[in-house]
Design an enzyme around this catalytic site. Structure first.
Site, PDB file in Angstrom:
ATOM      1  N   SER A  98       0.844  -1.196   0.000  1.00  0.00           N
ATOM      2  CA  SER A  98       0.000   0.000   0.000  1.00  0.00           C
ATOM      3  C   SER A  98       0.879   1.245   0.000  1.00  0.00           C
ATOM      4  O   SER A  98       2.022   1.211   0.485  1.00  0.00           O
ATOM      5  CB  SER A  98      -0.900   0.015   1.242  1.00  0.00           C
ATOM      6  OG  SER A  98      -1.531   1.267   1.402  1.00  0.00           O
ATOM      7  N   TYR A 145      -2.013  -0.863  10.160  1.00  0.00           N
ATOM      8  CA  TYR A 145      -1.984  -1.302   8.762  1.00  0.00           C
ATOM      9  C   TYR A 145      -0.693  -0.867   8.074  1.00  0.00           C
ATOM     10  O   TYR A 145      -0.002  -1.673   7.447  1.00  0.00           O
ATOM     11  CB  TYR A 145      -3.196  -0.737   8.026  1.00  0.00           C
ATOM     12  CG  TYR A 145      -3.253  -1.133   6.563  1.00  0.00           C
ATOM     13  CD1 TYR A 145      -3.681  -2.395   6.184  1.00  0.00           C
ATOM     14  CD2 TYR A 145      -2.888  -0.235   5.564  1.00  0.00           C
ATOM     15  CE1 TYR A 145      -3.745  -2.769   4.845  1.00  0.00           C
ATOM     16  CE2 TYR A 145      -2.934  -0.590   4.223  1.00  0.00           C
ATOM     17  CZ  TYR A 145      -3.367  -1.855   3.871  1.00  0.00           C
ATOM     18  OH  TYR A 145      -3.407  -2.211   2.534  1.00  0.00           O
TER      19      TYR A 145
END
Length: 240
Positions: free
Chosen positions: A142, A155
């Protein structure tokens, strides 16, 4: 060996980018080992793959199951003797919000699935990958791994750790046939993205199918890059 389909393992194969990747691979004739927690969702995927005239190997499994991962590696080695491709797509968003308010269970689960499970998979799959004539591995990351933002603590920590681990593995194997890369899909029209960005218009984002078409190229026999971080948007921009 040349007349056998490539054997490619896909985690998080029941929905989103992982599901689309599994369908792309099956469409081109690869034999997909599809891993996800939901047996029902995997069976729906299998129905679509069978409708193409292909088949898949379904593995309903939670990636927090360390013994299950060990067994998976042994079964692949014993049954097939090799693994040609590994698409490490599975991941969870975890808790979004102020870092100090994140509970320990949520933090640990995010790290366990997004980072630790991939280390376990690398450990058990490496022997079978090394026996492939053209082994390939790709890990989905990401943008927040490289550019952390507020409220995404667990995350982005898990993805930053994943990138460091995978790049180190790629460096260890740079003189071997194994090609290992990281893929950043960017914003994609998935359920996870909708949860993370509830006010965003999903139609402004590429579909999982569009993104997966680029992702699966990284486990093809034609892929020669290794140790690179490849972003979907950069690929599209380069071709326009």
């Amino acid at each position: 060996m040349t007349d056998q389909p490539r054997l490619v393992l896909v985690t998080g194969a029941s929905r989103g980018i992982g599901r689309a990747a599994a369908l792309h691979l099956a469409r081109q004739g690869d034999l997909v080992i599809a891993i996800a927690r939901s047996k029902a969702a995997l069976e729906k995927l299998d129905d679509e793959i069978r409708a193409m005239g292909n088949e898949a190997i379904l593995v309903p499994m939670d990636l927090k199951d360390a013994k299950g991962i060990d067994t998976l590696g042994k079964v692949i080695a014993d049954r097939f003797g090799r693994l040609d491709g590994f698409v490490a797509n599975a991941g969870i968003l975890g808790t979004l919000g102020p870092l100090e308010s994140v509970g320990p269970r949520s933090f640990e689960e995010t790290i366990e699935i997004n980072l630790t499970a991939n280390w376990r998979l690398i450990s058990v799959l490496s022997p079978s990958l090394r026996k492939s004539p053209a082994p390939r591995a790709v890990f989905v990351t990401s943008s927040v791994a490289a550019k952390p933002v507020a409220f995404w603590g667990p995350y982005q920590a898990s993805k930053a750790g994943l990138e460091a681990m995978v790049m180190g593995w790629a460096d260890e194997t740079e003189n071997m046939g194994l090609k290992i890369n990281i893929f950043d899909p960017g914003g994609t029209r998935t359920d996870m993205r909708a949860k993370a960005k509830p006010g965003e218009d999903p139609m402004t984002l590429p579909s999982p199918d569009e993104v997966a078409a680029e992702l699966v190229r990284l486990v093809s026999t034609d892929e020669t890059r290794t140790g690179q971080r490849i972003a979907y948007r950069q690929l599209v921009a380069a071709r326009s």
